[in-house]
Design an enzyme around this catalytic site. Structure first.
Site, PDB file in Angstrom:
ATOM      1  N   ASN A 189       2.279  10.794  -6.011  1.00  0.00           N
ATOM      2  CA  ASN A 189       2.717  10.498  -4.641  1.00  0.00           C
ATOM      3  C   ASN A 189       4.222  10.265  -4.564  1.00  0.00           C
ATOM      4  OD1 ASN A 189       0.414  10.773  -3.122  1.00  0.00           O
ATOM      5  ND2 ASN A 189      -0.193   8.634  -3.270  1.00  0.00           N
TER       6      ASN A 189
ATOM      7  N   GLY B 124      -1.148   8.097  -6.181  1.00  0.00           N
ATOM      8  CA  GLY B 124      -0.045   7.240  -6.630  1.00  0.00           C
ATOM      9  C   GLY B 124      -0.314   6.575  -7.970  1.00  0.00           C
TER      10      GLY B 124
ATOM     11  N   PHE C  39       0.862  -1.179   0.000  1.00  0.00           N
ATOM     12  CA  PHE C  39       0.000   0.000   0.000  1.00  0.00           C
ATOM     13  C   PHE C  39       0.897   1.227   0.000  1.00  0.00           C
ATOM     14  CE2 PHE C  39      -2.345  -3.477   1.775  1.00  0.00           C
ATOM     15  CZ  PHE C  39      -3.655  -3.302   1.357  1.00  0.00           C
ATOM     16  N   GLU C  40       0.528   2.238  -0.771  1.00  0.00           N
ATOM     17  CA  GLU C  40       1.450   3.356  -0.966  1.00  0.00           C
ATOM     18  C   GLU C  40       1.683   4.186   0.295  1.00  0.00           C
ATOM     19  OE1 GLU C  40      -0.478   6.208  -3.824  1.00  0.00           O
ATOM     20  OE2 GLU C  40      -1.989   4.654  -3.685  1.00  0.00           O
ATOM     21  N   ASN C  41       0.816   4.037   1.289  1.00  0.00           N
ATOM     22  CA  ASN C  41       1.064   4.761   2.529  1.00  0.00           C
ATOM     23  C   ASN C  41       2.177   4.112   3.351  1.00  0.00           C
ATOM     24  OD1 ASN C  41      -0.339   2.492   3.339  1.00  0.00           O
ATOM     25  ND2 ASN C  41      -1.991   3.606   4.357  1.00  0.00           N
TER      26      ASN C  41
END
Lengths: 244, 309
Positions: free
Chosen positions: B110, A120, A41-43
């Site tokens: 991001n 993202g 997950f990009e977080n």
């Protein structure tokens, strides 16, 4: 749509999981045919198991609990850039015949509308080995050419990605809509690979704003099994994400 | 023995007064959907700051609220909206119709925003990446420039370093010097804090140095970088803080509905920001039963790590 998305995940693969429907697709794949898939997950989260309950965002506490890794974005995005991620999921406001995506500028009633932007998505579209797009099938969304390339697909066709400097092993693999599944030919253009049960090919074509090619061996998207439906209902009991 | 250094503890109001003047470039929402500094953003609105540059990867609805309140002249972000529902109506009004005034949007992805902060944290002018090649994002953002690699034949994007004036970073616990323990998904918090000229730490809980030093791997912001520490329980509501409270999904959905029209947004702002003087008052308005429903239902402590020798 969610079941078809889940089937794009093969067992043992590294998956970049996006927001909303892909989170349910990942959970579904894990609990059915791909128990050894790993979710990034990009977080900054990496999970070997789906979250224990339905989640609205990847940062919901249930998605952190029992994660195998919690770190920063640059770590998980670097795995993506190294080419380690097999498949990434994306949504879009618009997709075009070459699989380019727009999530920055839209149009409603003739007015230009500002959408949230890439998040993202562009990173995943550039760097994942395969990209799978999930969206509602209507003529406003399946357009000949997106008005803004937020996330590049095959650009203008074969060879375009390499010419831009994008990694050799990367690019769009499937577009899963509410009507069927599109895949891409060697020339970089999409074709209709399967239709969902009960959907007519002519309805797919009339809801697509370019002349969509149809595969010679057009398939029927497999119906979700009772087991798959049970998992979807469990992950999204209120049908918050799976209205369509 | 030297005397213990002075405490950096300030109230939220003092911290914003002192460290976030109008015109600042402010990093918020660095931990993505977790730990968004809503109480700091609301205090910035109450103090009437203007001409801010807001920096944050996804920002969620805090940026939308601050844009609607007229605090921002520029947004540098990968995604601006409401994670529960997609669009941010105040953001749309500002971009599409200059309400309350026009703002400049500098679109990132991001990863490129993370790299801009990474370069800032490393003290170098740029970081190279393949991300965003071929996109229209690079055509409209002068901080993302194509270049030919000096070591091979490849083309890459040079992501220009970003050094915000101040990062506002919620953490689970800190000591009075700002040594901060945070855990969970970190997003761009570490690079973002280190890239910034000042850091305001917003702590759910204050602890003694001994607690920090018992687990130094969990200290992700060393105190010497920190300008101010604000002890603000529930400071991130409605976003979640792992181990403290969950995400208030309803609050996000209600804001989505109540910000659809400008006049409704103004009423929302009046009720939840302008008419409450502090986070304590805000939480009182939210109510005991709502708070109870968001509290941790089942604690999950980590296995202890042995620092003995």
């Amino acid at each position: 749509m969610v079941a078809a998305a889940a089937r794009e995940i093969h067992d043992g693969e590294i998956v970049f999981v996006g927001m909303r429907l892909p989170m349910i697709a990942f959970a579904l794949a894990k609990r059915t045919h791909a128990p050894r898939a790993t979710g990034l997950f990009e977080n900054g989260i990496i999970r070997d198991t789906p979250a224990s309950e339905g989640i609205f965002t990847m940062g919901d506490p249930a998605n952190l609990r029992n994660a195998t890794f919690c770190g920063d974005m640059i770590s998980v995005m670097s795995f993506l850039q190294q080419g380690k991620v097999n498949v990434g999921f994306l949504g879009a406001a618009e997709v075009d015949r070459f699989g380019n995506l727009n999530t920055t500028w839209g149009e409603r009633n003739g007015q230009t509308v500002r959408l949230p932007g890439s998040g993202g998505a562009c990173d995943i579209a550039c760097l994942a080995q395969r990209t799978v797009v999930i969206l509602v099938h209507d003529p406003q969304r399946l357009v000949p050419l997106v008005r803004h390339i937020t996330s590049p697909g095959n650009g203008t066709g074969d060879g375009w990605r390499r010419a831009q400097g994008l990694p050799a092993r990367s690019g769009p693999s499937a577009v899963i809509t509410t009507m069927g599944v599109l895949r891409f030919g060697d020339d970089g253009e999409a074709f209709l690979d399967s239709v969902h049960p009960g959907v007519r090919v002519e309805d797919v074509l009339s809801n697509t704003r370019w002349s969509l090619r149809v595969a010679d061996n057009l398939k029927l998207t497999p119906v979700p099994s009772e087991g798959e439906l049970a998992v979807i209902r469990e992950m999204d009991p209120d049908h918050f994400w799976t209205k369509t | 023995m030297t005397a213990s250094p002075q405490s950096k503890l300030l109230s939220m109001s003092e911290a914003i007064t002192e460290h976030v003047p109008s015109g600042s470039t402010v990093l918020m929402g660095a931990e993505l959907e977790q730990m968004i500094p809503f109480s700091a953003g609301h205090e910035i609105i109450r103090q009437g700051r203007r001409d801010l540059t807001l920096v944050g990867p996804i920002s969620d609805m805090l940026f939308d609220q601050m844009i609607g309140a007229g605090c921002a002249s520029r947004v540098m972000a990968a995604w601006v909206g409401n994670a529960s529902s997609g669009v941010g109506y105040c953001f749309r009004r500002a971009v599409e119709r200059s309400i309350p005034h026009a703002i400049e949007t500098v679109d990132y992805t991001n990863f490129t925003l993370a790299m801009a902060l990474h370069a800032g944290a490393m003290g170098v002018p740029f970081m190279p990446t393949y991300a965003a090649l071929g996109s229209d994002i690079i055509k409209r953002n002068g901080n993302l420039r194509e270049f030919a690699s000096p070591v091979n034949e490849e083309r890459l994007i040079a992501v220009r370093a970003l050094r915000p004036d101040v990062a506002i970073v919620p953490v689970q616990r800190a000591d009075a010097q700002g040594n901060s323990h945070l855990w969970g998904n970190l997003g761009v918090a570490i690079d973002g804090a280190r890239a910034s000229r000042k850091i305001i730490v917003v702590a759910e809980e204050m602890v003694a140095l001994e607690v920090i030093a018992s687990d130094p791997n969990r200290t992700l912001i060393p105190g010497f970088l920190v300008s101010a520490v604000v002890h603000e329980p529930w400071g991130s509501h409605p976003s979640p803080v792992q181990g403290y409270y969950g995400r208030d999904h309803v609050f996000f959905s209600v804001y989505h509905e109540e910000s659809r029209k400008q006049e409704d947004y103004e009423r929302w702002l009046e009720r939840w920001v302008l008419k409450v003087s502090s986070r304590t008052e805000y939480m009182k308005q939210l109510g005991e039963s709502r708070m109870a429903s968001l509290k941790v239902r089942e604690h999950a402590y980590t296995a202890a790590a042995d620092f003995g020798f």
